[in-house]
Design a protein around this motif. Structure first.
Motif, PDB file in Angstrom:
ATOM      1  N   GLN A  26     -26.738  -2.960  18.796  1.00 31.35           N
ATOM      2  CA  GLN A  26     -27.717  -2.652  18.467  1.00 31.35           C
ATOM      3  C   GLN A  26     -27.957  -1.763  16.957  1.00 31.35           C
ATOM      4  OE1 GLN A  26     -28.727  -5.711  17.429  1.00 31.35           O
ATOM      5  NE2 GLN A  26     -28.111  -6.699  19.198  1.00 31.35           N
ATOM      6  N   VAL A  27     -26.506  -0.995  16.464  1.00 33.20           N
ATOM      7  CA  VAL A  27     -26.176  -0.162  15.645  1.00 33.20           C
ATOM      8  C   VAL A  27     -26.560  -0.667  14.137  1.00 33.20           C
ATOM      9  CG1 VAL A  27     -25.372   1.729  15.075  1.00 33.20           C
ATOM     10  CG2 VAL A  27     -25.386   1.074  17.355  1.00 33.20           C
ATOM     11  N   ASP A  28     -27.641   0.194  13.154  1.00 33.69           N
ATOM     12  CA  ASP A  28     -27.771  -0.354  12.012  1.00 33.69           C
ATOM     13  C   ASP A  28     -26.049   0.979  11.050  1.00 33.69           C
ATOM     14  OD1 ASP A  28     -28.316  -0.526   9.580  1.00 33.69           O
ATOM     15  OD2 ASP A  28     -30.142   1.236   9.414  1.00 33.69           O
ATOM     16  N   LEU A  29     -25.197   0.536  10.678  1.00 35.94           N
ATOM     17  CA  LEU A  29     -24.411   0.535   9.642  1.00 35.94           C
ATOM     18  C   LEU A  29     -24.407   1.552   8.961  1.00 35.94           C
ATOM     19  CD1 LEU A  29     -21.462  -1.385  10.094  1.00 35.94           C
ATOM     20  CD2 LEU A  29     -21.414   0.511  11.892  1.00 35.94           C
ATOM     21  N   ALA A  30     -25.694   1.395   7.770  1.00 35.73           N
ATOM     22  CA  ALA A  30     -26.249   1.807   7.014  1.00 35.73           C
ATOM     23  C   ALA A  30     -26.940   3.375   7.551  1.00 35.73           C
ATOM     24  CB  ALA A  30     -27.478   1.339   5.942  1.00 35.73           C
ATOM     25  N   ALA A  31     -27.407   3.059   9.074  1.00 41.92           N
ATOM     26  CA  ALA A  31     -27.528   4.921   9.340  1.00 41.92           C
ATOM     27  C   ALA A  31     -26.710   5.837   9.807  1.00 41.92           C
ATOM     28  CB  ALA A  31     -29.031   4.435  10.373  1.00 41.92           C
ATOM     29  N   VAL A  32     -25.146   4.835   9.935  1.00 42.04           N
ATOM     30  CA  VAL A  32     -23.842   5.409  10.019  1.00 42.04           C
ATOM     31  C   VAL A  32     -24.004   6.471   9.107  1.00 42.04           C
ATOM     32  CG1 VAL A  32     -21.750   5.679  10.892  1.00 42.04           C
ATOM     33  CG2 VAL A  32     -23.814   4.195  12.510  1.00 42.04           C
ATOM     34  N   ALA A  33     -23.782   5.528   7.779  1.00 41.82           N
ATOM     35  CA  ALA A  33     -22.901   6.304   7.050  1.00 41.82           C
ATOM     36  C   ALA A  33     -24.123   7.708   6.662  1.00 41.82           C
ATOM     37  CB  ALA A  33     -23.170   5.741   5.669  1.00 41.82           C
ATOM     38  N   ARG A  34     -25.365   7.617   6.601  1.00 42.92           N
ATOM     39  CA  ARG A  34     -26.808   7.863   6.350  1.00 42.92           C
ATOM     40  C   ARG A  34     -26.566   9.926   6.900  1.00 42.92           C
ATOM     41  NH1 ARG A  34     -30.349   4.187   5.558  1.00 42.92           N
ATOM     42  NH2 ARG A  34     -31.042   4.693   7.762  1.00 42.92           N
TER      43      ARG A  34
END
Ligand code: NAD
Ligand code: ZN
Length: 366
Positions: A351-359
Motif C-alpha cells: 500500500q505504499v504511496d508512490l508520491a510519498a516515496v518521491a517526496r
C-alpha cells in the motif's frame, strides 16, 4: 560444507569449499553424461579459473568443450543466447548432457536460460566466480536475458542440478566487484537475521580483505538463507521470496537512471537502495532512526554508496519513481515495496504511496 535446496524432484546440493574448483573432476563426475561437459565462461575468467576447472576435469578423464563469451551485462542478450544455443547444437548436445556455467551472474543467468530451452531442457551446473553470484544468483533457479524493454524480462525458473562454490576464485575478483557482492550478503541479515547483521558489522574488514574463515562463513550463511527462502517459495508466489528484493526497487530506479552501466554496479545500487528503504521506513515511523543509521553506517563503512549523491544520481524523486513503475513486480498498478520495522524485520507493503516515496527521495537528498 554442503547445503541442500529442498524442492522435491528439483532438489540439489550446493558445495562450498576452498579449492573446490581443483576438485571439480571428482565433485562433478556424477553429472558428466557420456564423460563430457560443455563449459561456458567469459573472457575475464579464462586466465585464472578456467584453467583450474579444465585441468581437474581432464585429470578425471572428463572431456570438455569450452565456449568463451565476452564479459559484461550486454552478454545477456538474444544475440549471445543464439550464439550459445547454436554452439551447443553444433556440439551435438543431448538432454542428458550438462552445461557448466563458470562465471558471475551474467554467465549463470544466460547459461541457465539456454539450458532451459535447448532440446526442451538439458542439465546445468553453476560454478559462480563472483561474490554476488556465490551468495545470490547461482542459487534459486532464476535465469534470464535482457530485452530492449528492460533487464531480465525474458527468462525462466530453471534449477541447476548442482552448485559448486570455490571462495578462492574471489582472489582474482576486482575489489569493487567484491564490495558490490557484499551488499547482497548484508541483505540476508537485514531481511530476518539481526545476529548475522551484527556478525557482518564485526567481520566486514576481514571479509573484504579476503580472510578465508570470514569468507566461508559469509557465503555459507548467505547461501543457507537463500536456499531456505527458495525452498519455501520457489516461484515468488507467496511473498516469501519477494523478501530477497529488499533494496531492489529503489536500487532498480538508480540503475535505470545510470543506464545499467558500470557507473553503478547492481550491488552498489542495492546498497543505496537498502539504505533508502530503511530511511524511508524510519521516515514513515515504521522503524527507529537508530536502526536506519546503523544500516547506512555499515554499508558506508564497506565502501558502498548509501545516498543518491554517492550513487551518482541527480534525478528528482518523481523521475526515480517513474522508473519504478516499469518494475516486473508491479501488481495491478501497485508496486509492492519492501520496508522494515527494524534490522532483521523486513516486510512486504503493498500500500505504499508512490508520491510519498518521491517526496522522501527529494527530502533525503537534503
Ligand atoms: P558479472 O557476471 O558481470 O561479473 C562481474 C565482472 O567480474 C565481469 O567483468 C566478469 O568477467 C568478472 N569476473 C567474474 N569472476 C571473476 C573472477 N573470479 N576473477 C576476475 N574477474 C571475474 O556480474 P555479477 O555481479 O556476478 O552478476 C550480475 C548479474 O547477475 C546481473 O545480470 C544480474 O541481473 C544477475 N543476477 C541474477 C540473479 C538471479 O537470481 N538469477 C540474482 C542477482 C543478480
Ligand atoms: Zn540483487
Amino acid at each position: 560444507m554442503t547445503i541442500r535446496v529442498a524442492l522435491g524432484e528439483r532438489s540439489y546440493d550446493i558445495s562450498i569449499e576452498n579449492g573446490a574448483l581443483d576438485r571439480a573432476g571428482e565433485l562433478l563426475a556424477p553429472y558428466a553424461a557420456r564423460g563430457r561437459f560443455i563449459v561456458v565462461t567469459d573472457r575475464n575468467i579464462v586466465p585464472n579459473q578456467l584453467y583450474r576447472l579444465e585441468s581437474s576435469l581432464t585429470a578425471a578423464g572428463i572431456a570438455c568443450a569450452v565456449e568463451v563469451l565476452p564479459p559484461g551485462e550486454s552478454t545477456k542478450s538474444w544475440a549471445m543466447l543464439e550464439k550459445l544455443t547454436d554452439a551447443m547444437l553444433a556440439y551435438g548436445v543431448e538432454r542428458n548432457d550438462t552445461l557448466i556455467a563458470l562465471g558471475g551472474g551474467v554467465i549463470g543467468d544466460l547459461v541457465g536460460f539456454a539450458a532451459s530451452i535447448v532440446k526442451r531442457g538439458c542439465r546445468f551446473v553453476q560454478v559462480p566466480t563472483t561474490l554476488l553470484s556465490q551468495v545470490d544468483s547461482s542459487v534459486g533457479g532464476k535465469t534470464a536475458i535482457n530485452s530492449r524493454a528492460g533487464k531480465n524480462l525474458i527468462g525462466a525458473f530453471y534449477q541447476p542440478v548442482h552448485v559448486l562454490i570455490d571462495p578462492t576464485t574471489l582472489d582474482t575478483l576486482p575489489i569493487r566487484e567484491v564490495r558490490a557482492g557484499y551488499a547482497e550478503v548484508v541483505k540476508y541479515g537485514l531481511i530476518d537475521d539481526p545476529a548475522f547483521f551484527a556478525w557482518c558489522e564485526t567481520n566486514v574488514r576481514q571479509l573484504l580483505g579476503g580472510a578465508s574463515e570470514a569468507r566461508l562463513e559469509a557465503i555459507g550463511k548467505s547461501v543457507a538463507a537463500k536456499a531456505r527462502i527458495v525452498g519455501e517459495d520457489e516461484r515468488e508466489t507467496s511473498g516469501r521470496r519477494a523478501l530477497l528484493n529488499l533494496g531492489h526497487t529503489f536500487g532498480h530506479a538508480l540503475e535505470a537512471e545510470t543506464g545499467f552501466s558500470d557507473r553503478l554496479l547492481h550491488g552498489e545500487a542495492v546498497a543505496a537502495g537498502m539504505a533508502l528503504a530503511f530511511r524511508f521506513s524510519a521516515a514513515q515511523g515504521l522503524c527507529s532512526a537508530d536502526d536506519a543509521r546503523r544500516v547506512t553506517d555499515h554499508l558506508a563503512a564497506a565502501g558502498l554508496p548509501t545516498t543518491l549523491d554517492a550513487a551518482g544520481v541527480d534525478a528528482r524523486g518523481d523521475a526515480l519513481v517513474a522508473h519504478m513503475l516499469h518494475d516486473k513486480k508491479m501488481e495491478g498498478g501497485r508496486l509492492p515495496f519492501l520496508l522494515a520495522r527494524g534490522i532483521g524485520q523486513t516486510f512486504l507493503d503493498k500500500q505504499v504511496d508512490l508520491a510519498a516515496v518521491a517526496r522522501f527521495l527529494d527530502a533525503d537528498r537534503g
